[in-house]
Write a protein that holds these residues in place. Structure first.
Motif, mmCIF file in Angstrom:
data_model
loop_
_atom_site.group_PDB
_atom_site.id
_atom_site.type_symbol
_atom_site.label_atom_id
_atom_site.label_comp_id
_atom_site.label_asym_id
_atom_site.label_seq_id
_atom_site.Cartn_x
_atom_site.Cartn_y
_atom_site.Cartn_z
ATOM 1 N N ALA A 140 -3.392 -0.873 -4.682
ATOM 2 C CA ALA A 140 -2.269 -1.065 -3.718
ATOM 3 C C ALA A 140 -2.567 -1.021 -2.254
ATOM 4 O O ALA A 140 -2.179 -1.817 -1.367
ATOM 5 C CB ALA A 140 -1.166 -0.205 -3.964
ATOM 6 N N THR A 141 -3.859 -0.137 -2.118
ATOM 7 C CA THR A 141 -3.985 -0.021 -0.555
ATOM 8 C C THR A 141 -5.520 0.023 -0.312
ATOM 9 O O THR A 141 -6.617 0.178 -1.413
ATOM 10 C CB THR A 141 -3.373 1.396 -0.096
ATOM 11 O OG1 THR A 141 -4.137 2.335 -0.789
ATOM 12 C CG2 THR A 141 -2.096 1.415 -0.446
ATOM 13 N N ARG A 142 -5.928 -0.083 0.992
ATOM 14 C CA ARG A 142 -7.503 0.198 1.001
ATOM 15 C C ARG A 142 -7.884 1.428 0.772
ATOM 16 O O ARG A 142 -9.196 1.485 0.348
ATOM 17 C CB ARG A 142 -7.651 -0.197 2.729
ATOM 18 C CG ARG A 142 -9.155 -0.076 3.086
ATOM 19 C CD ARG A 142 -9.303 -0.363 4.618
ATOM 20 N NE ARG A 142 -8.959 -1.854 4.807
ATOM 21 C CZ ARG A 142 -9.671 -2.956 4.735
ATOM 22 N NH1 ARG A 142 -10.858 -2.942 3.951
ATOM 23 N NH2 ARG A 142 -9.186 -4.146 4.987
ATOM 24 N N SER A 143 -7.196 2.523 1.174
ATOM 25 C CA SER A 143 -7.587 3.849 0.909
ATOM 26 C C SER A 143 -7.919 4.006 -0.530
ATOM 27 O O SER A 143 -8.938 4.679 -0.913
ATOM 28 C CB SER A 143 -6.440 4.879 1.173
ATOM 29 O OG SER A 143 -6.276 4.946 2.733
ATOM 30 N N ARG A 158 -6.910 -6.224 -4.171
ATOM 31 C CA ARG A 158 -5.707 -5.671 -3.438
ATOM 32 C C ARG A 158 -4.440 -6.286 -3.989
ATOM 33 O O ARG A 158 -4.299 -7.620 -3.976
ATOM 34 C CB ARG A 158 -5.965 -6.112 -1.866
ATOM 35 C CG ARG A 158 -5.067 -5.117 -1.042
ATOM 36 C CD ARG A 158 -5.577 -3.665 -1.015
ATOM 37 N NE ARG A 158 -6.817 -3.525 -0.646
ATOM 38 C CZ ARG A 158 -7.124 -3.404 0.846
ATOM 39 N NH1 ARG A 158 -6.234 -3.755 1.555
ATOM 40 N NH2 ARG A 158 -8.344 -3.659 1.122
ATOM 41 N N SER A 160 -0.718 -5.374 -3.057
ATOM 42 C CA SER A 160 0.205 -4.346 -2.255
ATOM 43 C C SER A 160 1.568 -4.396 -2.750
ATOM 44 O O SER A 160 1.840 -5.285 -3.988
ATOM 45 C CB SER A 160 0.455 -4.621 -0.758
ATOM 46 O OG SER A 160 1.063 -3.767 0.061
ATOM 47 N N THR A 257 -0.659 6.734 -5.028
ATOM 48 C CA THR A 257 -1.467 5.842 -4.561
ATOM 49 C C THR A 257 -0.621 4.659 -3.586
ATOM 50 O O THR A 257 -1.533 4.013 -2.781
ATOM 51 C CB THR A 257 -1.943 4.863 -5.855
ATOM 52 O OG1 THR A 257 -0.994 4.257 -6.329
ATOM 53 C CG2 THR A 257 -2.662 5.823 -6.989
ATOM 54 N N PHE A 258 0.408 4.845 -3.677
ATOM 55 C CA PHE A 258 1.011 4.069 -2.611
ATOM 56 C C PHE A 258 2.469 4.658 -2.117
ATOM 57 O O PHE A 258 2.389 5.151 -0.980
ATOM 58 C CB PHE A 258 1.507 2.630 -3.197
ATOM 59 C CG PHE A 258 2.027 1.629 -2.330
ATOM 60 C CD1 PHE A 258 1.202 1.029 -1.261
ATOM 61 C CD2 PHE A 258 3.442 1.626 -2.017
ATOM 62 C CE1 PHE A 258 1.799 0.022 -0.595
ATOM 63 C CE2 PHE A 258 4.118 0.681 -1.023
ATOM 64 C CZ PHE A 258 3.118 0.003 -0.244
ATOM 65 N N GLY A 279 -1.707 6.462 0.654
ATOM 66 C CA GLY A 279 -0.177 6.147 0.537
ATOM 67 C C GLY A 279 0.338 6.199 1.859
ATOM 68 O O GLY A 279 0.339 5.292 2.644
ATOM 69 N N ASP A 282 -1.450 4.584 4.534
ATOM 70 C CA ASP A 282 -1.845 3.092 4.630
ATOM 71 C C ASP A 282 -0.457 2.377 5.055
ATOM 72 O O ASP A 282 -0.648 1.183 5.823
ATOM 73 C CB ASP A 282 -2.152 2.722 3.233
ATOM 74 C CG ASP A 282 -3.300 3.170 2.681
ATOM 75 O OD1 ASP A 282 -4.201 2.363 3.095
ATOM 76 O OD2 ASP A 282 -3.615 4.075 1.923
ATOM 77 N N VAL A 283 0.837 3.109 4.919
ATOM 78 C CA VAL A 283 1.969 2.620 5.220
ATOM 79 C C VAL A 283 2.435 3.038 6.408
ATOM 80 O O VAL A 283 2.918 2.020 7.252
ATOM 81 C CB VAL A 283 2.911 3.000 3.953
ATOM 82 C CG1 VAL A 283 4.248 2.443 4.610
ATOM 83 C CG2 VAL A 283 2.574 2.575 2.537
ATOM 84 N N TYR A 318 6.643 -5.948 4.268
ATOM 85 C CA TYR A 318 6.083 -5.990 2.980
ATOM 86 C C TYR A 318 7.114 -6.531 2.149
ATOM 87 O O TYR A 318 8.293 -6.306 2.022
ATOM 88 C CB TYR A 318 6.078 -4.488 2.538
ATOM 89 C CG TYR A 318 5.023 -3.606 3.023
ATOM 90 C CD1 TYR A 318 3.820 -3.516 2.455
ATOM 91 C CD2 TYR A 318 5.337 -2.939 4.280
ATOM 92 C CE1 TYR A 318 2.862 -2.618 3.018
ATOM 93 C CE2 TYR A 318 4.340 -2.284 4.729
ATOM 94 C CZ TYR A 318 3.099 -2.038 4.159
ATOM 95 O OH TYR A 318 1.997 -1.111 4.683
#
Length: 344
Positions: A140-143, A158, A160, A257-258, A279, A282-283, A318
């Motif tokens: 879900a994320t780059r991290s 990826r 999202s 994770t998100f 999470g 990233d957001v 999103y």
């Protein structure tokens, strides 16, 4: 590409981000004319997962899963979870040479270590073998992508998430008790040890704390924190109105994770207070929609000053349509890559 079979161990009656993400992605893809099929625990006898009875484990065989995968006659197989159905679907794909992708929704090693003395290295070695066998692993994320790549995961893609901005929106009337002291600090999600909810409940904050959700820790936390309002699970507009009735959304998790709940809170105009981890980084990181700090209490207090309009603006970036487009793009890329390797 006209049809996709999604295999998942996470399904109703579970209420979580995995189930919501799969359902909404399927809705969007069906609206584009694709045939989306699911293979879930709903079609098998199940037993409750030890220490987590809300999760049902399918009682079936690898041969039966292979038959169902073949009977679905779909162009692509996507394995969403690493549970019994996911493992048997993976075995079926490898046995028949079927192209498949996976997705990494849950930091299972951290969840497991919160319950049992299992080294993280053992769990990650098993998960790496599981996901690297496919043509792509969606994250879900780059991290999360960076973390898994450093652990030896390959073919990362990826994917999202989105939020239903017509349901999760600011509401003017509170659904919380009128006599509940303000400000209201709220957490929404699964009430379980891996969510680190006690880090929120132990904070010295003014006003009130509210926890929305169900899970294995619900009864024990209700007894341990009698001054906290535990509402139990909420869904649909009732859930959205609960979000909108808060002043700050506190997200103490260190293992998500998100965090779909982050988007739902923001869409309702509620600022987020969280630790600066995967999470939330990233957001929320780099936006004006909340406060991230190792001092969660101070983050919660500072979040009271955050603009509600700014929160909703961030959430509107999103969409489930964009999420579904990314999912489909990954599927097509995996199919193309597999074809190219085959041709070579």
């Amino acid at each position: 590409m006209t049809s996709i079979l999604i295999v998942t161990d996470a399904w109703h009656p579970q209420i979580n981000g995995v189930v919501r993400s799969l359902e909404r992605t399927a809705e969007e893809l069906r609206a584009r004319g694709l045939r989306i099929e699911f293979l879930t625990p709903a079609v098998f006898r199940t037993l409750p997962c030890p220490t987590y009875p809300e999760i049902r484990l399918s009682l079936t065989t690898a041969a039966t899963v292979l038959q169902r995968v073949e009977a679905a006659a779909c162009d692509h197989l996507h394995i969403a979870t690493e549970g019994p159905l996911g493992m048997m679907a993976r075995a079926a794909a490898l046995k028949t040479g079927r192209v498949f992708t996976t997705s990494y929704h849950t930091r299972f090693p951290e969840y497991l270590s919160a319950r049992l003395p299992v080294p993280l290295s053992w769990s990650y070695a098993w998960l790496r073998r599981f996901h690297n066998a496919g043509q792509g692993c969606m994250v879900a994320t780059r991290s999360l992508e960076d973390d898994l790549r450093a652990r030896g995961f390959t073919h990362l893609m990826r994917w999202s998430r989105g939020v239903d901005e017509t349901l999760f929106k600011p509401y003017h009337d509170s659904v919380l008790p009128d006599d509940l002291p303000r400000p209201v600090f709220m957490n929404v999600g699964r009430v379980a040890v891996e969510k680190n909810i006690t880090a929120f409940l132990d904070l010295d904050l003014p006003g009130s704390k509210v926890v929305v959700g169900a899970g294995p820790q619900l009864d024990s936390l209700r007894k341990a924190y009698p001054d906290v309002l535990f509402t139990g699970p909420k869904v649909g507009e009732d859930l959205a109105r609960h979000y909108a009735s808060a002043d700050v959304f506190v997200f103490p998790s260190l293992t998500d994770t998100f965090g779909n709940v982050l988007l739902e809170a923001l869409a309702c105009g509620i600022p987020v207070a969280a630790f600066p981890v995967m999470g939330p980084l990233d957001v929320i990181g780099g936006t004006d929609a909340g406060v991230l700090s190792e001092d969660l209490r101070q983050a919660a207090l500072d979040a009271l000053e955050v603009s509600r309009a700014a929160c909703r603006r961030v959430a509107l970036h999103y969409t489930w349509a964009a999420s579904a487009d990314a999912f489909l793009s990954n599927v097509l890329a995996a199919q193309q890559a597999a074809g190219c390797r085959g041709a070579a």
